[in-house]
Design a protein around this motif. Structure first.
Motif, PDB file in Angstrom:
ATOM      1  N   ALA A 275       0.859  -1.193   0.000  1.00  0.00           N
ATOM      2  CA  ALA A 275       0.000   0.000   0.000  1.00  0.00           C
ATOM      3  C   ALA A 275       0.888   1.233   0.000  1.00  0.00           C
ATOM      4  O   ALA A 275       1.966   1.232   0.609  1.00  0.00           O
TER       5      ALA A 275
ATOM      6  N   LEU B 286      -3.944  -0.786  -3.351  1.00  0.00           N
ATOM      7  CA  LEU B 286      -4.580   0.517  -3.069  1.00  0.00           C
ATOM      8  C   LEU B 286      -3.552   1.593  -2.740  1.00  0.00           C
ATOM      9  O   LEU B 286      -2.450   1.296  -2.288  1.00  0.00           O
TER      10      LEU B 286
ATOM     11  N   LEU C  52      -3.572   5.282  -0.584  1.00  0.00           N
ATOM     12  CA  LEU C  52      -4.357   6.105   0.350  1.00  0.00           C
ATOM     13  C   LEU C  52      -3.780   7.510   0.423  1.00  0.00           C
ATOM     14  O   LEU C  52      -2.553   7.677   0.424  1.00  0.00           O
TER      15      LEU C  52
ATOM     16  N   TYR D 159      -7.955   5.783  -2.350  1.00  0.00           N
ATOM     17  CA  TYR D 159      -8.851   6.096  -1.228  1.00  0.00           C
ATOM     18  C   TYR D 159      -8.480   7.437  -0.609  1.00  0.00           C
ATOM     19  O   TYR D 159      -7.308   7.676  -0.308  1.00  0.00           O
TER      20      TYR D 159
ATOM     21  N   LEU E 181      -8.786   9.725   2.549  1.00  0.00           N
ATOM     22  CA  LEU E 181      -9.136   9.799   3.968  1.00  0.00           C
ATOM     23  C   LEU E 181      -8.504  11.047   4.566  1.00  0.00           C
ATOM     24  O   LEU E 181      -7.358  11.016   5.030  1.00  0.00           O
TER      25      LEU E 181
ATOM     26  N   GLN F 114      -9.389   7.880  11.675  1.00  0.00           N
ATOM     27  CA  GLN F 114      -8.988   7.615  10.292  1.00  0.00           C
ATOM     28  C   GLN F 114      -7.919   6.517  10.232  1.00  0.00           C
ATOM     29  O   GLN F 114      -7.900   5.724   9.294  1.00  0.00           O
TER      30      GLN F 114
ATOM     31  N   LYS G 131      -9.621   3.339  10.103  1.00  0.00           N
ATOM     32  CA  LYS G 131     -10.136   3.063   8.746  1.00  0.00           C
ATOM     33  C   LYS G 131      -9.015   2.613   7.822  1.00  0.00           C
ATOM     34  O   LYS G 131      -9.176   1.721   6.989  1.00  0.00           O
ATOM     35  N   GLN G 132      -7.853   3.284   7.965  1.00  0.00           N
ATOM     36  CA  GLN G 132      -6.688   2.895   7.146  1.00  0.00           C
ATOM     37  C   GLN G 132      -6.322   1.444   7.425  1.00  0.00           C
ATOM     38  O   GLN G 132      -6.134   0.640   6.506  1.00  0.00           O
TER      39      GLN G 132
ATOM     40  N   LEU H 145      -8.701  -0.944   5.876  1.00  0.00           N
ATOM     41  CA  LEU H 145      -8.476  -1.060   4.427  1.00  0.00           C
ATOM     42  C   LEU H 145      -7.257  -1.946   4.133  1.00  0.00           C
ATOM     43  O   LEU H 145      -7.275  -2.765   3.215  1.00  0.00           O
ATOM     44  N   LEU H 146      -6.202  -1.767   4.919  1.00  0.00           N
ATOM     45  CA  LEU H 146      -4.991  -2.559   4.703  1.00  0.00           C
ATOM     46  C   LEU H 146      -5.289  -4.040   4.948  1.00  0.00           C
ATOM     47  O   LEU H 146      -4.845  -4.910   4.188  1.00  0.00           O
TER      48      LEU H 146
ATOM     49  N   GLU I  24      -8.248  -5.505   4.793  1.00  0.00           N
ATOM     50  CA  GLU I  24      -9.184  -5.940   3.757  1.00  0.00           C
ATOM     51  C   GLU I  24      -8.471  -6.284   2.450  1.00  0.00           C
ATOM     52  O   GLU I  24      -8.834  -7.221   1.741  1.00  0.00           O
ATOM     53  N   HIS I  25      -7.432  -5.512   2.143  1.00  0.00           N
ATOM     54  CA  HIS I  25      -6.689  -5.750   0.895  1.00  0.00           C
ATOM     55  C   HIS I  25      -5.458  -6.628   1.111  1.00  0.00           C
ATOM     56  O   HIS I  25      -4.592  -6.708   0.247  1.00  0.00           O
TER      57      HIS I  25
END
Lengths: 284, 284, 284, 284
Positions: free
Chosen positions: D91, D119, D121, D139, D141, D151, D154-155, D158-159, D161-162
């Motif tokens: 990422a 992704l 960010l 993304y 943010l 945030q 959320k980061q 996302l990390l 999730e991917h």
């Protein structure tokens, strides 16, 4: 070829270049090199001009005065005027390490340095024999905590006696007193074995090894009272790898040190350095 | 800030600098930068002067003429006068390799290059999508032995149509005809993937590997009719080791190529390049 | 610490590293350094191993034989075995230029080079005095077209008499005969003052200046019968600008020459160089 | 070609190399590369071995266990085993500055980086359009003092999730919390725009300009809780001169930053980095 070298500093303004070049033209000056620099932060203009003396219409001894009258005063210039002849007289201070000294002597021998070396001073006798091979007087003044002040007085006396213009500390390893430094403002060049301001102080290669840097460096600077903090003249670096021991870093660093110190000497000899605050302009 | 940039070439003589700087002073020119160079072999003097246009007393369109009258003719000067505004218009020719193109686009995007890029031409479509991401028109003109002459005519038409000032061959891989080159004298910049004059021609990394060199390089030069022999603008190198394969050398070399080409473009954009015979002066 | 250094070349195959490291382990060899290299083009495997001699279970004089029996023959290895003690004996050939010689002497003096220098030979007497300051015998053998062959015989006799292992041409300026070279295969190191293969032959700085390159270089290589075409050991470069005259390029180049030559000597002394065809592996 | 990569750390001892290479030989491992390193200060031995998986006699999933049983336990080794396939998932965190991101994308595009980029960010939207041209999800943010912690959660989501393996801060300009860093030990690479440890903290180019250094640099390092103090992976430098403004230094420095960061990513992708204390071994 004998030349005059003038370095000028004044507030930036229109017409300065025109005034200086007109002055040189009117008195038949054959320009070898002109460089300008504007420091936009402080708003000052800098200029270095070098021209042939032979055909110049003003005699050597009156150039400064005539220039001030006709140009300098008008722009409130701070000027320095020097001549490339006779050659400057350089003293070298060494301790036991030879690499910087030999690099300097090599350039002196081959004529790359336009310099006289009237004497070399050391607190040890190790380098005496080789120095003699180059035909240069070698003075041994051992330093202890007790005799340091006294020995500095002897050093100063020797420098005066030999009409020394500037001093090079070629890995001299001793800290000079503020008194001594005050005798040679911006005329003592030191080589520090790190990429300043990283790793100030003693044992920089050990510190660099401990931090795990991938590049080491060396810094030539004018000596001021604050240790390792004087105006930087030149720096360079070498790449190191994880397998390099401190001892190897010392050896690799010595190659950088000698090159950096010799370049700084070269700029100083050619009067290409102007100190502004704690920074240097290198007219190159 | 809008500026005028004048580059002068004439026989070396006393008074040139004085005459030019007096001219700029009289018409209220605020000098940004002046550089001189004397080529002692051919006896010529070169000067590049850049000054602010806004307060200058001569209107843009008459500067060249007034300068010629008052200074140029007297010294039989060859002068070129350019302005930093509007921005020059650059076309990029690419093939399939992306590294040079992306480096240029990156600098264009960040505002490091003061340039317009009205179009990118390629004999392949590979780079089309990314180019579109930067919002630049992409033209695909495939080249074969048979259609080469015809396609060059189309390329020239496109360059004219888009008012292109100069062309960058960002690893374009095609040899341009003398006709094409004649349309852009000293205005086509090529990147050659070797340290010229070593390894001219195709496959320089293979040749370098075979010879066992320890350093590879890249060369940016203006394109002339003789292949790989035009005036060199910039070069740089990278260290290789015995274990590096040709493929690795290609990859390491690409890092050098892109930096060297971008530096050459930067000098060209700033009008810092003067071609003299087959060499370049870089006023930097 | 006394060490043994073995360099191996054979067809690449599984089990070579295991066989060699098992051999060293069985005889109690304390490994200092192991390096491998596979040349995928010719399909050969190379290995350099250095280990402590003191605790090694095989006496110095029998190592080669035992290794061949137990490992070498099985893989059809070409091996060379050397020891870091006694120090190699190096002769230096010089002419009038001092920079490379002084750099070598400086490293010899400081103990950076583990080497004996039994003699220095020159066709001129210029460097005699300084060499004496280092306590090294200096032989003067002037060369003319007529006496060249005869003088080479005297040189060879001196090298034999002093048990010289290898020769360094420190800007010697004379071309050695094939006969002479044949006596020291891959044991004569020359420094060429260009970035080979660019600018072979005499006056490379003039050629570089004429071509307008932006970088100059130097190349240390083993001397072979074909001039300037032997295996390259080390290269480095320096940046030049349009205003640098040939004379300045010569001076800037000398700084590169001396560093490159000294690095090549260092690799040779540490037995880190393996010649393969016309290329070198530097185990570093 | 699919490979296994093992990095070993243990007390230095005789027989380690023999044991490891015998292990690989017995199971038919075709060695691509072996590197060793002994840290003499702490007395530890390090080894990196890479070998082909295809013909290897132990199935991928059991290699670690079998190696531990037969070799690792005996020498109390700390081992890590990785495979070059599937490609690591990286990422990239960016802010507004584009130079590092574009350099990474350029290498990703050309296949120089064997990596997936699931992704990118950013706390700003500036770079969105170009990222889309490369077909990578972007993304946005935005970060404020108030929402920073939220945030970061959320980061991290996302990390996860991917399935991100490591994170690159390509001039991200935000300081990550210790919590965040703890999720990716030695797996967050940052680029600092100075030659660390000189000029830590914000505005290093301003600080460098003020100190009057002649060389600026950049440092890629793993992020640890202590700011700018993590293990250094790679560094490089560029030469500056007195006339370079802070703005020019920023621009010149960006060229160094992007090269240094990309080299660090390349080492990380090839599993060539071993962190030891606060230093790195780069097996290269």
């Amino acid at each position: 070829m004998q030349t005059a070298i003038m370095i000028i500093q004044c507030r930036d303004d229109k017409g300065i270049v025109a005034a200086v070049s007109d002055f040189l033209f009117r008195y038949n000056g054959n320009i070898i090199e002109v460089d300008q620099h504007i420091d936009e932060e402080i708003g000052d203009f800098f200029m270095r001009a070098e021209w042939e003396l032979e055909s110049f219409a003003i005699p050597k001894g009156r150039i400064f005065e005539v220039f001030q009258d006709e140009v300098g005063t008008q722009f409130s210039m701070k000027c320095s005027l020097e001549f490339n002849h006779p050659k400057p007289r350089m003293a070298i201070f060494v301790s036991k390490l030879s690499h910087c000294l030999f690099d300097i002597l090599s350039r002196y021998y081959s004529g790359q340095f336009q310099v006289e070396i009237p004497l070399i001073l050391s607190n040890h006798t190790d380098l005496k024999r080789v120095v003699k091979g180059f035909g240069i007087p070698f003075y041994h003044l051992p330093i202890t905590k007790e005799n340091k002040q006294e020995q500095e007085q002897k050093q100063l006396a020797l420098l005066r006696e030999h009409n020394v213009d500037f001093v090079v500390l070629a890995r001299y390893m001793q800290i000079l007193s503020g008194d001594f430094i005050g005798n040679f403002p911006n005329r003592i060049i030191n080589i520090h074995h790190s990429f300043l301001p990283a790793f100030v102080g003693a044992k920089p290669y050990h510190a660099a090894h401990k931090r795990g840097v991938k590049i080491i460096g060396a810094t030539a600077h004018y000596v001021t009272e604050e240790l390792d903090a004087g105006p930087i003249i030149e720096q360079d670096v070498a790449r190191v790898r994880h397998h390099n021991t401190v001892e190897e870093m010392v050896q690799m660093g010595q190659d950088v040190e000698k090159v950096v110190l010799s370049r700084a000497i070269k700029y100083h000899l050619a009067r290409k350095i102007q100190v502004v605050g704690n920074r240097t302009i290198i007219f190159n």
